[in-house]
Design an enzyme around this catalytic site. Structure first.
Site, PDB file in Angstrom:
ATOM      1  N   ASP A 421       0.884  -1.159   0.000  1.00 23.05           N
ATOM      2  CA  ASP A 421       0.000   0.000   0.000  1.00 23.05           C
ATOM      3  C   ASP A 421       0.930   1.220   0.000  1.00 23.05           C
ATOM      4  O   ASP A 421       2.111   1.084   0.322  1.00 23.05           O
ATOM      5  CB  ASP A 421      -0.856  -0.034   1.265  1.00 23.05           C
ATOM      6  CG  ASP A 421      -1.706   1.207   1.410  1.00 23.05           C
ATOM      7  OD1 ASP A 421      -2.324   1.596   0.423  1.00 23.05           O
ATOM      8  OD2 ASP A 421      -1.731   1.772   2.518  1.00 23.05           O
ATOM      9  N   ASP A 613      -1.469  -0.829   6.062  1.00 23.71           N
ATOM     10  CA  ASP A 613      -1.668  -0.381   7.437  1.00 23.71           C
ATOM     11  C   ASP A 613      -3.077   0.086   7.745  1.00 23.71           C
ATOM     12  O   ASP A 613      -3.456   0.197   8.902  1.00 23.71           O
ATOM     13  CB  ASP A 613      -0.688   0.752   7.764  1.00 23.71           C
ATOM     14  CG  ASP A 613      -1.128   2.068   7.161  1.00 23.71           C
ATOM     15  OD1 ASP A 613      -1.581   2.052   5.998  1.00 23.71           O
ATOM     16  OD2 ASP A 613      -1.034   3.104   7.842  1.00 23.71           O
ATOM     17  N   ASP A 617      -7.214  -1.724   4.042  1.00 24.76           N
ATOM     18  CA  ASP A 617      -6.274  -2.761   3.587  1.00 24.76           C
ATOM     19  C   ASP A 617      -6.638  -4.149   4.122  1.00 24.76           C
ATOM     20  O   ASP A 617      -6.093  -5.148   3.645  1.00 24.76           O
ATOM     21  CB  ASP A 617      -4.838  -2.424   4.037  1.00 24.76           C
ATOM     22  CG  ASP A 617      -4.298  -1.182   3.353  1.00 24.76           C
ATOM     23  OD1 ASP A 617      -4.673  -0.965   2.188  1.00 24.76           O
ATOM     24  OD2 ASP A 617      -3.534  -0.441   3.980  1.00 24.76           O
TER      25      ASP A 617
END
Length: 719
Positions: A421, A613, A617
């Site tokens: 990410d 995080d 996600d």
């Protein structure tokens, strides 16, 4: 559903641990059972709460049958803190021996055991010194045999009657009685004697490795200094509640998570994050449980109950790691289940078939069969493989990498692709104004002031960062109207002036010409009375050392690094180029991330890791072969969905985790090759009549000790 937690004090036998776990799973009403051999804790999920006490009693009966001297302590009841004393010698050899009384179960060499072995040894040498013959010689050797081996024989009979044959007690009993029956008296006694001595040292070796692992996880605070009515009361951390104030003196562990309300100090966070550099803290800073206060008195306002604190979560994650066994562990468990019976029947065939069909001498072939029996127990594997994986998990936790199971640690060896990410993973997730541009007669200060007023009602991180950069008080009386335009920006009237802030789409819509800027950050254009007067660039900083960290991953054999981001494609691609990633996907909604990630998984032969995080996600973390959450600042949802948690939010820890996984795998593989290779050699030599029972018992016990000591190396972490 209710979970029972039992501590089995004195359980020092890997084989028995497996049997207790298996039999516990078969109890009516039990959904699942997992016995952690290192912590000696048995956790059992019971489908109906009312059956919990009946299940506990049934487990106690099973334990009593297999290991009569093990004390079962019910840890489910929080009031029960007695730890009972074991009276079982530390037998880790895959069988479970009733070896005299051992007061504290700490792996020390027991005096009674030593006296018994010395007595057996003296009786063993008597016939050799005085050259005894005939019945007297047999009587002395038989007495020596009984003194040294009576516990093994009793246990073998008990297990046989309980329907649990083929353990090491049985193998040693049959082999040595067979040696006595064919007149090999000295060898029968010597083998039993050496076996018991080996068992004693092996127990010490296993306890040493247990202590090494436990010391890594010695982060649980023993007490808390609670401030109550202007006095300090020393209490158990579980008695402190949210909102209470605690005092942490220099040298003490912070017992619960909270915010510092008074004092300044440095905190040693190495217990939690693996970082050796102390962290300076003051009023308003967060203090995590488990860290050590180096100097200065701290007053902390507690914001999490002990059960929800960082230290509790870490210990819970590590203690439950053994429930998710690595494929290698599962293979060895299955292998051991079939290997020993097969070898026993082969030994029987060696003893009977050659004399019947080849005219061989019965005594010689019976002796070869005894050698076969002595070497056949796969104890070195049964003990050292789980110890190796638990050592790896313990070593990783010391570095601030929490691995939720041996299966995930082993999977890191096969990773080919890592997907990241962006915000909070590649970047810090903290937005700052990095550039202000002004056009015409306007100054940068005026542009920033108008932008701050325009963003004063915004909750968006970009808006907040602009207000913070302005840093002055905003008089909201000047605000006459405020309108947010989703996906484009803000339209506002400030003291009679029409001001717009936003992206290029908003200015195109209003037919206002702008000086376009291409930047890695987010570009906010500011317009006043139909004219573009300035531009503000807000950037999310790259994490420290992220470029080097990506290079380290490539050096470890990661074939492809990919980034998925909700940011616009241009910004995402620039970040990807700066960091050195292979592929970047931008403009993604949470559902888009999942579908693209599915594509990546389907096209990859190796394991695919996702690192993230945020709450959004969690679906991708759960779908990944290995999901890694940035846990220090990450969301609870991401930590819950992940398989590995990085406490420091550093990408460099992924490379450290892969190194630990490779090192653990190497050690476990060494143990398997050593144990099986040596056993195979001695089995072959024994069948050919070239190996004696001495070599067999050396190979069996000696290999176990070497494998156990080798497993301790998994604790070492290479940065």
């Amino acid at each position: 559903m209710k979970q029972i937690e039992l501590e089995l004090n004195g359980l020092n036998c890997a084989g028995c641990a497996g049997k207790i776990e298996k039999l516990s799973k078969g109890i009516d009403g039990v959904e699942n059972a997992n016995l952690d051999f290192v912590s000696k804790k048995l956790k059992v999920d019971v489908s109906i709460d009312d059956k919990a006490s009946a299940v506990t009693e049934e487990i106690k009966k099973i334990v009593n049958k297999l290991e009569p001297h093990v004390i079962v302590v019910d840890k489910s009841n929080s009031h029960n803190h007695n730890h009972g004393h074991s009276h079982s010698r530390d037998c880790e050899h895959g069988c479970g021996h009733d070896h005299g009384h051992h007061e504290h179960d700490h792996g020390e060499i027991n005096k009674k055991e030593v006296i018994k072995l010395i007595l057996g040894g003296l009786l063993f040498v008597l016939p050799l010194i005085f050259k005894l013959e005939g019945t007297l010689r047999f009587a002395v050797y038989f007495l020596a045999y009984i003194v040294v081996g009576y516990e093994v024989i009793i246990r073998a009979v008990k297990n046989l009657l309980a329907g649990i044959p083929f353990d090491e007690n049985f193998l040693m009993t049959v082999a040595t009685i067979g040696a006595l029956a064919i007149g090999e008296y000295p060898e029968a006694v010597a083998v039993m004697l050496f076996y018991q001595v080996g068992e004693m040292f092996q127990g010490v070796a296993v306890n040493h490795s247990r202590k090494s692992i436990s010391s890594l996880l010695d982060i649980r605070p023993d007490y808390a200094n609670l401030e109550k009515n202007s006095e300090i009361v020393v209490v158990d951390p579980s008695e402190v509640h949210v909102g209470d104030t605690i005092i942490v003196k220099p040298g003490e562990k912070v017992p619960l998570d909270g915010v510092i309300v008074e004092g300044e100090s440095s905190l040693d966070t190495s217990n939690i994050t693996g970082e050796s550099v102390p962290r300076n803290v003051g009023i308003g800073d967060k203090a995590l449980s488990g860290v050590v206060n180096i100097h200065g008195l701290l007053k902390i306002k507690v914001d999490k109950e002990f059960g929800e604190s960082t230290v509790s979560k870490i210990l819970d994650l590590v203690e439950n790691a053994s429930s998710k066994k690595a494929p290698t562990e599962n293979f060895i468990t299955k292998f051991a289940r079939y290997y020993t019976p097969v070898v026993v029947f082969v030994a029987l065939a060696i003893a009977i078939l050659p004399p019947l069909f080849m005219g061989g001498e019965l005594k010689e072939w019976a002796y070869r069969a005894c050698v076969f029996l002595v070497i056949s127990c796969p104890c070195a594997l049964v003990i050292s493989v789980p110890l190796g994986f638990f050592g790896g998990i313990g070593g990783a936790s010391k570095s601030g990498i929490l691995v939720k199971g041996g299966n995930y640690l082993e999977a890191l060896n096969e990773v080919s692709t890592i997907v990241f990410d962006k915000t909070g993973t590649i970047t810090k997730g903290t937005f700052k104004v990095t550039e202000v541009r002004a056009y015409g007669d306007n100054t940068k200060e005026e542009v920033l002031e108008l932008a701050a007023y325009g963003e004063s009602f915004s909750n968006h991180p970009i808006g907040i960062s602009i207000v913070e950069a302005y840093g002055k008080e905003i008089n909201k009386e000047y605000m006459k109207s405020y309108k947010e335009i989703p996906g484009k920006g803000i339209e506002v009237n400030i003291d009679g002036m029409k001001v717009i802030l936003g992206n290029k789409k908003l200015f195109d819509e209003k037919n206002i010409l702008i000086e376009e800027i291409d930047s890695i950050g987010t570009v906010v254009y500011i317009g006043k009375e139909g004219t573009h007067i300035g531009t503000i660039i807000v950037s999310d900083e790259l994490k420290n050392n992220v470029v080097e960290d990506i290079k380290k991953l490539k050096a470890l054999g990661i074939k492809e690094t990919i980034m998925l981001s909700g940011d616009n494609e241009g910004t995402a691609k620039k970040v990807g180029e700066l960091v050195g990633l292979d592929r970047v996907h931008g403009n993604l909604l949470p559902q888009d991330k999942v579908s693209i990630f599915e594509d990546i998984i389907n096209k990859n032969k190796g394991k695919v890791v996702f690192v993230g995080d945020g709450v959004n996600d969690a679906p991708v973390l759960a779908r990944a072969d290995v999901g890694i959450a940035m846990g220090g600042l990450g969301s609870d949802a991401a930590i819950e969905a992940s398989d590995i948690v990085i406490m420091t939010d550093e990408i460099g820890k992924i490379a450290a985790g892969i190194k630990i996984a490779k090192n653990t795998k190497k050690i476990v593989t060494q143990n398997i090759i050593l144990a099986l290779g040596l056993k195979l050699i001695v089995l072959t030599l024994g069948a050919m009549g070239l190996a004696t029972m001495w070599e067999a018992v050396f190979a069996d016990v000696g290999v176990s000790i070497i494998a156990i000591l080798n497993s301790i190396r998994a604790l070492k972490v290479e940065e």
